[in-house]
Design an enzyme around this catalytic site. Structure first.
Site, PDB file in Angstrom:
ATOM      1  N   GLY A  53      -0.636   2.594   5.051  1.00  0.00           N
ATOM      2  CA  GLY A  53      -1.737   2.889   5.954  1.00  0.00           C
ATOM      3  C   GLY A  53      -2.753   3.874   5.434  1.00  0.00           C
ATOM      4  O   GLY A  53      -3.386   4.585   6.212  1.00  0.00           O
ATOM      5  N   SER A  54      -2.967   3.933   4.128  1.00  0.00           N
ATOM      6  CA  SER A  54      -3.951   4.905   3.614  1.00  0.00           C
ATOM      7  C   SER A  54      -5.355   4.575   4.107  1.00  0.00           C
ATOM      8  O   SER A  54      -6.145   5.477   4.383  1.00  0.00           O
ATOM      9  CB  SER A  54      -3.917   4.960   2.088  1.00  0.00           C
ATOM     10  OG  SER A  54      -4.438   3.771   1.516  1.00  0.00           O
ATOM     11  N   ASN A  55      -5.665   3.277   4.267  1.00  0.00           N
ATOM     12  CA  ASN A  55      -6.978   2.921   4.810  1.00  0.00           C
ATOM     13  C   ASN A  55      -7.061   3.302   6.288  1.00  0.00           C
ATOM     14  O   ASN A  55      -8.104   3.747   6.766  1.00  0.00           O
ATOM     15  CB  ASN A  55      -7.239   1.427   4.638  1.00  0.00           C
ATOM     16  CG  ASN A  55      -7.823   1.105   3.278  1.00  0.00           C
ATOM     17  OD1 ASN A  55      -8.952   1.437   2.991  1.00  0.00           O
ATOM     18  ND2 ASN A  55      -7.015   0.500   2.434  1.00  0.00           N
TER      19      ASN A  55
ATOM     20  N   MET B 176      -0.542  -7.394   6.248  1.00  0.00           N
ATOM     21  CA  MET B 176      -0.179  -8.437   5.292  1.00  0.00           C
ATOM     22  C   MET B 176       0.313  -9.737   5.938  1.00  0.00           C
ATOM     23  O   MET B 176       0.989 -10.535   5.311  1.00  0.00           O
ATOM     24  CB  MET B 176       0.890  -7.909   4.326  1.00  0.00           C
ATOM     25  CG  MET B 176       0.470  -6.658   3.573  1.00  0.00           C
ATOM     26  SD  MET B 176      -1.135  -6.811   2.765  1.00  0.00           S
ATOM     27  CE  MET B 176      -0.667  -7.618   1.273  1.00  0.00           C
ATOM     28  N   ARG B 177       0.019  -9.937   7.228  1.00  0.00           N
ATOM     29  CA  ARG B 177       0.388 -11.198   7.857  1.00  0.00           C
ATOM     30  C   ARG B 177      -0.861 -12.041   8.061  1.00  0.00           C
ATOM     31  O   ARG B 177      -1.914 -11.522   8.451  1.00  0.00           O
ATOM     32  CB  ARG B 177       1.055 -10.968   9.220  1.00  0.00           C
ATOM     33  CG  ARG B 177       2.237 -10.027   9.194  1.00  0.00           C
ATOM     34  CD  ARG B 177       3.333 -10.481   8.277  1.00  0.00           C
ATOM     35  NE  ARG B 177       3.903 -11.771   8.682  1.00  0.00           N
ATOM     36  CZ  ARG B 177       4.739 -12.456   7.915  1.00  0.00           C
ATOM     37  NH1 ARG B 177       5.064 -12.003   6.725  1.00  0.00           N
ATOM     38  NH2 ARG B 177       5.216 -13.592   8.326  1.00  0.00           N
TER      39      ARG B 177
ATOM     40  N   LEU C 254      -3.066 -14.398  10.183  1.00  0.00           N
ATOM     41  CA  LEU C 254      -3.221 -14.588  11.623  1.00  0.00           C
ATOM     42  C   LEU C 254      -3.743 -15.997  11.898  1.00  0.00           C
ATOM     43  O   LEU C 254      -4.552 -16.531  11.144  1.00  0.00           O
ATOM     44  CB  LEU C 254      -4.189 -13.536  12.177  1.00  0.00           C
ATOM     45  CG  LEU C 254      -3.679 -12.090  12.072  1.00  0.00           C
ATOM     46  CD1 LEU C 254      -4.807 -11.094  12.262  1.00  0.00           C
ATOM     47  CD2 LEU C 254      -2.550 -11.840  13.070  1.00  0.00           C
TER      48      LEU C 254
ATOM     49  N   HIS D 139     -10.428  -6.109   1.829  1.00  0.00           N
ATOM     50  CA  HIS D 139      -9.730  -6.914   0.830  1.00  0.00           C
ATOM     51  C   HIS D 139     -10.021  -6.308  -0.538  1.00  0.00           C
ATOM     52  O   HIS D 139     -11.183  -6.016  -0.841  1.00  0.00           O
ATOM     53  CB  HIS D 139     -10.212  -8.370   0.898  1.00  0.00           C
ATOM     54  CG  HIS D 139      -9.575  -9.266  -0.104  1.00  0.00           C
ATOM     55  ND1 HIS D 139      -8.278  -9.727   0.024  1.00  0.00           N
ATOM     56  CD2 HIS D 139     -10.035  -9.774  -1.278  1.00  0.00           C
ATOM     57  CE1 HIS D 139      -7.980 -10.491  -1.015  1.00  0.00           C
ATOM     58  NE2 HIS D 139      -9.025 -10.532  -1.829  1.00  0.00           N
TER      59      HIS D 139
ATOM     60  N   LEU E 135      -8.863 -17.553   5.605  1.00  0.00           N
ATOM     61  CA  LEU E 135      -8.385 -16.299   5.015  1.00  0.00           C
ATOM     62  C   LEU E 135      -9.398 -15.704   4.032  1.00  0.00           C
ATOM     63  O   LEU E 135      -9.925 -16.402   3.167  1.00  0.00           O
ATOM     64  CB  LEU E 135      -7.068 -16.571   4.264  1.00  0.00           C
ATOM     65  CG  LEU E 135      -6.344 -15.340   3.705  1.00  0.00           C
ATOM     66  CD1 LEU E 135      -5.791 -14.474   4.827  1.00  0.00           C
ATOM     67  CD2 LEU E 135      -5.236 -15.750   2.756  1.00  0.00           C
TER      68      LEU E 135
ATOM     69  N   GLU F 273     -12.028   2.067  -1.373  1.00  0.00           N
ATOM     70  CA  GLU F 273     -11.717   1.499  -0.064  1.00  0.00           C
ATOM     71  C   GLU F 273     -11.810   2.575   1.016  1.00  0.00           C
ATOM     72  O   GLU F 273     -12.357   2.341   2.103  1.00  0.00           O
ATOM     73  CB  GLU F 273     -10.308   0.903  -0.066  1.00  0.00           C
ATOM     74  CG  GLU F 273     -10.144  -0.322  -0.945  1.00  0.00           C
ATOM     75  CD  GLU F 273      -8.725  -0.840  -0.948  1.00  0.00           C
ATOM     76  OE1 GLU F 273      -8.032  -0.724   0.075  1.00  0.00           O
ATOM     77  OE2 GLU F 273      -8.312  -1.381  -1.976  1.00  0.00           O
TER      78      GLU F 273
END
Ligand code: GRF
Length: 195
Positions: free
Chosen positions: A12-14, A90-91, A93, A109, A144, A174
């Site tokens: 979760g750094s972003n 990382m899923r 949707l 991304h 995607l 980022e």
């Protein structure tokens, strides 16, 4: 004040960079950090910042993507979001989920889209001998890594770069790009952010 829900899968750094940016006269505030992994390190970081968290483990829903998303939606809708930010989420949707938030869901991304959608972006840039790499913030659409680009940041690919050294260089960008794009997006400014 726009309400922002952030979806994470890992460190979760972003997410941290986004949450730290939403202060003072910023037009948005984080209202929930949610993960598909109850062990995601970012959940503890969000709690330390006093932000509500939730987790819906995707593993019990093996193969039942719609079932997972129906559970994921509950805390998200309860938070009444104006904007969703995917940040290291990382899923994939489904179009059904994405369609509920059309025009108000962002993703970061780690490549200069449209180059290298999907995974292993840094390894691919190095293998291709690219002189530049970087990251992209885009609106999420059912295809995607394909939605309208809202911002990009570029870094040089240096001789001897490994996937790890390039990823670290891009990640620093980022953490500047995503907050800059969110701040503009939150006031309806769609001008391209280039860092
Ligand atoms: C980053 O490379 C980001 O571009 C990608 O997920 C990675 C980890 O992000 N989306 P974070 O540290 O979990 O925000």
């Amino acid at each position: 004040m726009k309400r922002v829900v952030i979806l994470i899968s890992g460190g979760g750094s972003n997410m941290v960079a986004l949450c730290r940016s939403m202060t003072g006269d910023h037009p948005a505030r984080p209202v929930l950090v949610i993960s598909n992994d109850p062990e995601a390190g970012g959940l503890a970081k969000a709690r330390e910042m006093g932000i509500a968290t939730a987790a819906v483990d995707h593993r019990p829903f093996k193969g039942d993507r719609a079932g997972f998303e129906a559970e994921l939606l509950k805390p998200i809708l309860a938070a009444a979001p104006d904007i969703l930010c995917l940040a290291g989420f990382m899923r994939v949707l489904t179009p059904g989920f994405v369609g509920r938030f059309a025009g108000r869901m962002l993703n970061i991304h780690p490549s200069l889209l449209p180059k290298y959608p999907g995974l292993h972006t840094h390894a691919r840039a190095i293998a291709a001998g690219d002189a530049e790499a970087g990251c992209t913030v885009h609106e999420v659409t059912p295809v995607l890594d394909d939605g309208p680009i809202l911002g990009q940041a570029r870094v040089p690919v240096l001789r001897g770069d490994t996937e790890a050294t390039l990823a670290a260089r891009v990640l620093q960008k980022e953490h500047r790009l995503y907050p800059a794009v969110l701040r503009a997006f939150a006031v309806g400014d769609r001008r391209l952010v280039m860092l």
